[in-house]
Design an enzyme around this catalytic site. Structure first.
Site, PDB file in Angstrom:
ATOM      1  N   GLU A 113       0.844  -1.196   0.000  1.00 20.30           N
ATOM      2  CA  GLU A 113       0.000   0.000   0.000  1.00 20.30           C
ATOM      3  C   GLU A 113       0.877   1.243   0.000  1.00 20.30           C
ATOM      4  O   GLU A 113       2.099   1.168   0.166  1.00 20.30           O
ATOM      5  CB  GLU A 113      -0.951  -0.021   1.208  1.00 20.30           C
ATOM      6  CG  GLU A 113      -1.920  -1.202   1.180  1.00 20.30           C
ATOM      7  CD  GLU A 113      -2.895  -1.213   2.336  1.00 20.30           C
ATOM      8  OE1 GLU A 113      -2.898  -0.258   3.129  1.00 20.30           O
ATOM      9  OE2 GLU A 113      -3.670  -2.180   2.454  1.00 20.30           O
ATOM     10  N   HIS A 258      -8.869  10.202   3.110  1.00 18.08           N
ATOM     11  CA  HIS A 258      -8.498   9.116   2.210  1.00 18.08           C
ATOM     12  C   HIS A 258      -8.805   9.530   0.779  1.00 18.08           C
ATOM     13  O   HIS A 258      -9.887  10.042   0.496  1.00 18.08           O
ATOM     14  CB  HIS A 258      -9.270   7.849   2.565  1.00 18.08           C
ATOM     15  CG  HIS A 258      -8.648   6.595   2.042  1.00 18.08           C
ATOM     16  ND1 HIS A 258      -8.641   6.291   0.693  1.00 18.08           N
ATOM     17  CD2 HIS A 258      -8.008   5.574   2.665  1.00 18.08           C
ATOM     18  CE1 HIS A 258      -8.029   5.124   0.518  1.00 18.08           C
ATOM     19  NE2 HIS A 258      -7.629   4.672   1.695  1.00 18.08           N
ATOM     20  N   ARG A 302      -1.322   9.064   1.575  1.00 15.93           N
ATOM     21  CA  ARG A 302      -2.703   9.524   1.421  1.00 15.93           C
ATOM     22  C   ARG A 302      -2.833  11.037   1.366  1.00 15.93           C
ATOM     23  O   ARG A 302      -3.648  11.563   0.602  1.00 15.93           O
ATOM     24  CB  ARG A 302      -3.552   8.964   2.571  1.00 15.93           C
ATOM     25  CG  ARG A 302      -3.717   7.464   2.496  1.00 15.93           C
ATOM     26  CD  ARG A 302      -4.357   6.899   3.742  1.00 15.93           C
ATOM     27  NE  ARG A 302      -4.534   5.455   3.609  1.00 15.93           N
ATOM     28  CZ  ARG A 302      -5.005   4.682   4.563  1.00 15.93           C
ATOM     29  NH1 ARG A 302      -5.338   5.206   5.735  1.00 15.93           N
ATOM     30  NH2 ARG A 302      -5.139   3.383   4.362  1.00 15.93           N
ATOM     31  N   HIS A 370     -11.301  10.214   6.774  1.00 14.72           N
ATOM     32  CA  HIS A 370     -11.063   8.793   7.005  1.00 14.72           C
ATOM     33  C   HIS A 370     -10.550   8.472   8.399  1.00 14.72           C
ATOM     34  O   HIS A 370     -11.032   7.536   9.017  1.00 14.72           O
ATOM     35  CB  HIS A 370     -10.055   8.285   5.969  1.00 14.72           C
ATOM     36  CG  HIS A 370      -9.761   6.829   6.062  1.00 14.72           C
ATOM     37  ND1 HIS A 370     -10.730   5.861   5.930  1.00 14.72           N
ATOM     38  CD2 HIS A 370      -8.586   6.156   6.289  1.00 14.72           C
ATOM     39  CE1 HIS A 370     -10.188   4.659   6.048  1.00 14.72           C
ATOM     40  NE2 HIS A 370      -8.892   4.810   6.288  1.00 14.72           N
ATOM     41  N   ARG A 405      -1.274   9.152   8.757  1.00 12.27           N
ATOM     42  CA  ARG A 405      -1.061   7.743   9.079  1.00 12.27           C
ATOM     43  C   ARG A 405      -0.622   6.938   7.864  1.00 12.27           C
ATOM     44  O   ARG A 405      -1.208   7.054   6.794  1.00 12.27           O
ATOM     45  CB  ARG A 405      -2.347   7.133   9.655  1.00 12.27           C
ATOM     46  CG  ARG A 405      -2.218   5.637   9.932  1.00 12.27           C
ATOM     47  CD  ARG A 405      -3.393   5.093  10.689  1.00 12.27           C
ATOM     48  NE  ARG A 405      -4.634   5.123   9.948  1.00 12.27           N
ATOM     49  CZ  ARG A 405      -5.001   4.245   9.028  1.00 12.27           C
ATOM     50  NH1 ARG A 405      -4.178   3.271   8.664  1.00 12.27           N
ATOM     51  NH2 ARG A 405      -6.176   4.340   8.429  1.00 12.27           N
TER      52      ARG A 405
END
Length: 525
Positions: A113, A258, A302, A370, A405
């Site tokens: 990711e 997000h 993100r 998010h 994050r």
């Protein structure tokens, strides 16, 4: 009659359940779930849980990626704890019954990711949170010392004589097949199921609880925004409770948006970052890749990708005659259709029900609120500035995420710090003398008119937040928005209402007020 416990855990997501499971077995523990367990943010988690699970990876490399994603505004000591303890907690989850996906040779199938330099995401297809929740729920229900209570809406936490008093109203949003035949709230052990549970046939029935220690594990703040990937129950209650108890809060304006939620006409749902990790591309309205235009890629973090999407929409609107110039799409149709369906079955079915087949066409996406990196300030053991009060999971601020994050570090934080919090709260609770102090009886009164006005206020707060602080803050407009939210907060605090709707609205207004206040102070400084 108030019920007494050694520890009460507020919230029954992965952080709350894992903490409860690791509290000393000689302590009486109550876990309060605001709704059913299926309605928490944890159950919605798709991508997976990051940890060092392959010989090509190291805790130092995972820490480096975490620090880079968080723009080096992380707490480095807690990042070290997170990355060094991750593999052991994954092993424990597997021991508890979580069946992570594996390759044909039996090795864990690890995903990739945004922001990760290697594959390190353990997953259960695209329903990892749900799979972990199922395993933890089963194990918690086997524990004789833990009472799991669903549909328990906590209105307030107060403190008296070094004990915490909890005012809870039971309400049923879904049929509960385990309801007892009488209308009392009873501590009941179902031998065949091996767990304790409180149930009542009455709706809006108030019950008071007392505990020597409290763990807040209430999750996110998504309902502060109009557009969010969060569960409907994510109203930031834990932050309000901690604020009212005088606990220190930190970095409340550190909010993650997000980049890829499905852009439905009504509502949104998350499209996991793992989809891009498996080769999906972001396209503009002219079906062109665009992230390179801003020095980014599909696997940038993100915050970076979200800002690129806003910039591309702005560029399209100023240069294109395309009627869809405000649209951004995600495309994985170039990948093998069987692989896509098997890897992302839940996302595939959700998109199909909304008219898109992700195996043959691109589909529209939009950034959404998010995750909350800020929250209740805690140390590595979950301890807040209030004795006996702990916080764990998304509602806490451990500093591990910095101001952005890294993907799939949230579930890791829940279990790593859940174990540390459980050890600390166990020691504290065992050291406290038992008290039978009876709390004051709470009144339950509410009018229909109050419900309507409350819902309107919550919607107004969401509109203000969506307009003033979505990916980028509109600093010039924040003072006026802050003043209006302060008025709403005061109005809700003065209202004589004891309903779920009022409690949620007060949490939303309180959290929004604290976020905008922090942004305003930082901008002035």
């Amino acid at each position: 009659m108030a019920q007494h416990y050694d520890v009460i855990v507020v919230g029954a997501g992965i952080a709350g359940l894992y903490t409860a499971l690791n509290i000393h077995e000689h302590l009486r523990v109550l876990v309060l779930s605001k709704s059913t367990l299926a309605h928490c943010n944890s159950a919605l988690a798709q991508g997976g849980i990051a940890a060092v699970l392959h010989e090509s990876d190291t805790p130092q490399l995972h820490a480096r990626d975490t620090l880079a994603a968080g723009n080096h505004r992380n707490n480095p000591d807690n990042v070290r704890l997170l990355t060094e303890r991750g593999a052991a907690e994954i092993a424990e989850l597997m021991r508890l019954g979580v069946a992570f996906d594996r390759m044909s040779d039996g090795e864990l199938a690890l995903g990739l990711e945004g922001g990760h330099s290697v594959r390190r995401i353990a997953h259960c297809k695209d329903s990892t949170g749900d799979a972990i929740m199922a395993a933890l729920t089963a194990r918690v229900r086997e524990r004789a010392n833990v009472t799991l209570c669903e549909n328990a809406h906590l209105f307030r936490i107060s403190r008296k004589h070094e004990q915490f008093i909890f005012n809870v109203v039971f309400s049923y949003y879904t049929t509960n097949k385990f309801v007892l035949p009488d209308d009392s709230c009873s501590n009941y052990e179902t031998a065949s199921r091996g767990h304790n549970a409180y149930y009542t046939t009455d709706t809006n029935k108030m019950q008071d609880f007392i505990a020597n220690a409290c763990v807040i594990a209430t999750g996110g703040i998504g309902q502060v925004y109009e557009r969010t990937t969060n569960s409907p129950i994510a109203t930031g209650d834990g932050i309000r409770f901690a604020y009212e108890l005088g606990a220190r809060l930190s970095r409340l304006s550190w909010i993650q948006f997000h980049p890829t939620a499905f852009a439905a006409k009504e509502g949104t749902f998350l499209i996991s970052e793992a989809v891009r990790g498996e080769g999906a591309r972001l396209l503009n309205a002219d079906s062109e890749s665009f992230l390179h235009r801003y020095g980014a890629s599909e696997l940038s973090t993100r915050d970076v990708v979200s800002r690129c999407i806003l910039d591309e929409i702005s560029r399209q609107n100023s240069t294109s005659s395309n009627k869809k110039s405000d649209k951004i799409f995600l495309d994985i149709s170039h990948k093998d259709s069987r692989f896509v369906k098997e890897r992302f079955p839940q996302i595939y079915e959700k998109l199909l029900s909304n008219g898109y087949d992700m195996t043959v066409e691109a589909f529209p996406i939009t950034p959404c609120q998010h995750y909350h990196m800020g929250g209740i300030a805690v140390n590595e053991n979950g301890e807040t500035s209030v004795a006996g009060l702990y916080a764990v999971g998304e509602c806490s601020y451990t500093g591990v995420h910095g101001n952005n994050r890294l993907a799939s570090n949230s579930l890791l934080e829940a279990v790593v710090f859940g174990r540390l919090t459980a050890a600390s709260v166990s020691e504290y609770a065992r050291s406290q003398s038992q008290s039978e102090t009876e709390p004051p009886v709470a009144e339950t009164a509410q009018s229909a008119d109050c419900l309507c006005s409350i819902e309107g206020l919550a919607e107004e707060v969401r509109g203000i937040m969506q307009r003033l602080f979505f990916i980028r803050a509109e600093h010039e407009q924040i003072p006026d928005g802050l003043a209006r939210i302060a008025q709403i907060k005061a109005q809700l605090e003065a209202a004589d209402c004891l309903t779920a709707e009022h409690s949620d609205a007060l949490s939303v207004a309180t959290v929004a007020y604290l976020i905008l206040q922090e942004l305003h102070e930082e901008n002035k400084g």
